[in-house]
Enzyme design. Structure first.
Site, PDB file in Angstrom:
ATOM      1  N   LYS A 294       0.864  -1.178   0.000  1.00  0.00           N
ATOM      2  CA  LYS A 294       0.000   0.000   0.000  1.00  0.00           C
ATOM      3  C   LYS A 294       0.899   1.227   0.000  1.00  0.00           C
ATOM      4  O   LYS A 294       1.700   1.423   0.919  1.00  0.00           O
ATOM      5  CB  LYS A 294      -0.900  -0.004   1.232  1.00  0.00           C
ATOM      6  CG  LYS A 294      -1.750   1.260   1.309  1.00  0.00           C
ATOM      7  CD  LYS A 294      -2.778   1.181   2.399  1.00  0.00           C
ATOM      8  CE  LYS A 294      -3.587   2.459   2.464  1.00  0.00           C
ATOM      9  NZ  LYS A 294      -4.623   2.394   3.496  1.00  0.00           N
TER      10      LYS A 294
ATOM     11  N   LYS B 130      -2.069  -1.456  -3.915  1.00  0.00           N
ATOM     12  CA  LYS B 130      -2.951  -0.291  -3.892  1.00  0.00           C
ATOM     13  C   LYS B 130      -2.117   0.976  -3.973  1.00  0.00           C
ATOM     14  O   LYS B 130      -1.151   1.088  -3.223  1.00  0.00           O
ATOM     15  CB  LYS B 130      -3.741  -0.337  -2.586  1.00  0.00           C
ATOM     16  CG  LYS B 130      -4.550   0.897  -2.301  1.00  0.00           C
ATOM     17  CD  LYS B 130      -5.226   0.755  -0.976  1.00  0.00           C
ATOM     18  CE  LYS B 130      -5.986   2.031  -0.686  1.00  0.00           C
ATOM     19  NZ  LYS B 130      -6.506   2.044   0.646  1.00  0.00           N
TER      20      LYS B 130
HETATM   21  C1  PBG Z   1      -7.275   3.647   5.402  1.00  0.00           C
HETATM   22  C2  PBG Z   1      -7.651   3.358   3.998  1.00  0.00           C
HETATM   23  C3  PBG Z   1      -7.495   4.278   2.947  1.00  0.00           C
HETATM   24  C4  PBG Z   1      -8.025   3.691   1.815  1.00  0.00           C
HETATM   25  C5  PBG Z   1      -8.498   2.402   2.164  1.00  0.00           C
HETATM   26  N1  PBG Z   1      -8.239   2.216   3.540  1.00  0.00           N
HETATM   27  C6  PBG Z   1      -6.968   5.665   2.951  1.00  0.00           C
HETATM   28  C7  PBG Z   1      -5.666   5.947   3.525  1.00  0.00           C
HETATM   29  O1  PBG Z   1      -4.789   5.085   3.685  1.00  0.00           O
HETATM   30  O2  PBG Z   1      -5.462   7.110   3.891  1.00  0.00           O
HETATM   31  C8  PBG Z   1      -8.065   4.375   0.479  1.00  0.00           C
HETATM   32  C9  PBG Z   1      -9.015   3.860  -0.543  1.00  0.00           C
HETATM   33  C10 PBG Z   1      -9.309   4.769  -1.662  1.00  0.00           C
HETATM   34  O3  PBG Z   1      -8.712   5.845  -1.851  1.00  0.00           O
HETATM   35  O4  PBG Z   1     -10.213   4.407  -2.425  1.00  0.00           O
HETATM   36  N2  PBG Z   1      -6.854   2.656   6.211  1.00  0.00           N
END
Ligand code: PBG
Length: 341
Positions: free
Chosen positions: A204, A262
């Site tokens: 991520k 992601k």
């Molecule tokens: C937070 C989380 C995020 C997303 C999924 N879980 C945002 C972040 O890490 O700040 C982002 C998903 C998206 O932008 O569609 N744990």
């Protein structure tokens, strides 16, 4: 070209297989049915509420009753998996995110209600502190402004057990703390929740494409002394791909069931590397900003939404993703059905 010196004619002509739609369909290498998609849902307290999210045209924060309707509709179209994200009342957020462990919170109520209304649905819950944190971070923040790793994992493990108890099929740690998959697995097993699977957000990235999501949940890091302004000390540097393979190896050793990359489209190389080096199912998250870009350009008449969304999702599958999280899951499933008709 002259009559005396004709150019050599090709023997191999790839265009033969592009001549008609039926032939193109025969040789198409990637077909993405709606069964491979996960629809992320934003939940809000109340009844009969569908509150549009500005930066995500077509998507709303839904009260539990409305979420049940949307999931039922999705299941008729072949989309049977849902990732649940609660928009928590700011009055319930605290620095240590205690509300995340309260069995009466919005997320737990939603899982119970969906499990009862739609026993066949696959319910995926997010494991991270940010929806419940008044500081907007996925982990605990120390007085000095450091994100505490192991202390956070202890809480995440309890959160996973709670989600399993209320009926989640899959827990999805999105926090990027070290060792959280192993910690969560051990806690689930000790609690007799060995059936609950772990979908790890393995790679991520500290991406700027999450903006619309943070608007939807009002979950961005707050601007305060000794609170980091971004998530770069735990989410990955967008410049790195070898590091994703290190995370992959660790997640495999810690018994992750599914590994995820992601965002998706800017990270196709990461997806394909994980595909090549792991035999686990691979998921990719087509995130809020990726969705919003296509929606915004389409609203201006600059892009064809259906064509661009389909091309994006197909490319993510081609790169090696088995499972795709996308806000366009319902639209895509309808288009897929239309194309069959
Ligand atoms: C937070 C989380 C995020 C997303 C999924 N879980 C945002 C972040 O890490 O700040 C982002 C998903 C998206 O932008 O569609 N744990």
């Amino acid at each position: 070209m002259t009559e005396n010196h004709p150019l050599p004619r090709p023997e191999r002509r790839p265009r033969r297989l592009r001549r008609t739609e039926v032939i193109r369909s025969l040789v198409r290498e990637t077909i993405l049915p709606p069964q491979k998609l996960v629809l992320p849902l934003f939940l809000i307290d109340g009844e009969n509420i569908a509150q549009p999210i500005d930066a995500m045209p077509g998507r709303c924060r839904l009260s539990i009753d409305k979420a049940i309707d949307e999931c039922a509709e999705a299941m008729k179209l072949g989309v049977g998996a849902f990732a649940l994200f609660p928009a928590i009342d700011p009055a319930l957020k605290t620095p240590r995110a205690e509300h995340g462990l309260d069995e009466s919170n919005l997320l737990c109520r939603a899982v119970k209600a969906l499990r009862e209304a739609l026993p066949d649905a696959c319910l995926i819950t997010d494991i991270a502190l940010d929806p419940y944190s008044s500081l907007g971070h996925d982990g605990l923040v120390s007085a000095e402004g450091e994100i505490l790793n192991d202390e956070t994992v202890d809480i995440l493990a309890q959160m996973a057990v709670l989600h399993g108890q209320v009926g989640a099929d899959i827990v999805a740690p999105s926090d990027m703390m070290d060792g959280r998959v192993g910690g969560i697995r051990a806690a689930l097993d000790q609690a007799g929740q060995e059936k609950v699977a772990i979908l790890s957000y393995t790679a991520k990235y500290a991406s700027s494409f999450y903006g619309p999501f943070r608007e939807a949940l009002d979950s961005a890091p707050v601007d305060a002394p000794n609170v980091p302004k971004d998530k770069k000390t735990y989410q990955m540097d967008p410049a790195n791909v070898r590091e994703a393979r290190i995370e992959m190896v660790l997640d495999e050793m810690e018994a992750a069931d599914i590994i995820m990359v992601k965002p998706a489209l800017p990270y196709l190389d990461v997806i394909s590397q994980l595909r090549e080096h792991s035999d686990l199912p691979i998921a990719a998250y087509h995130v809020s900003g990726e969705y919003a870009m296509i929606k915004a350009a389409a609203e201006r008449g600059w892009l064809d939404e259906r064509a661009c969304m389909t091309e994006s999702l197909t490319a993510i599958a081609r790169a090696g993703a088995d499972i795709i999280f996308t806000y366009a899951a319902l639209d895509y499933a309808r288009w897929f059905r239309e194309d069959l008709a």
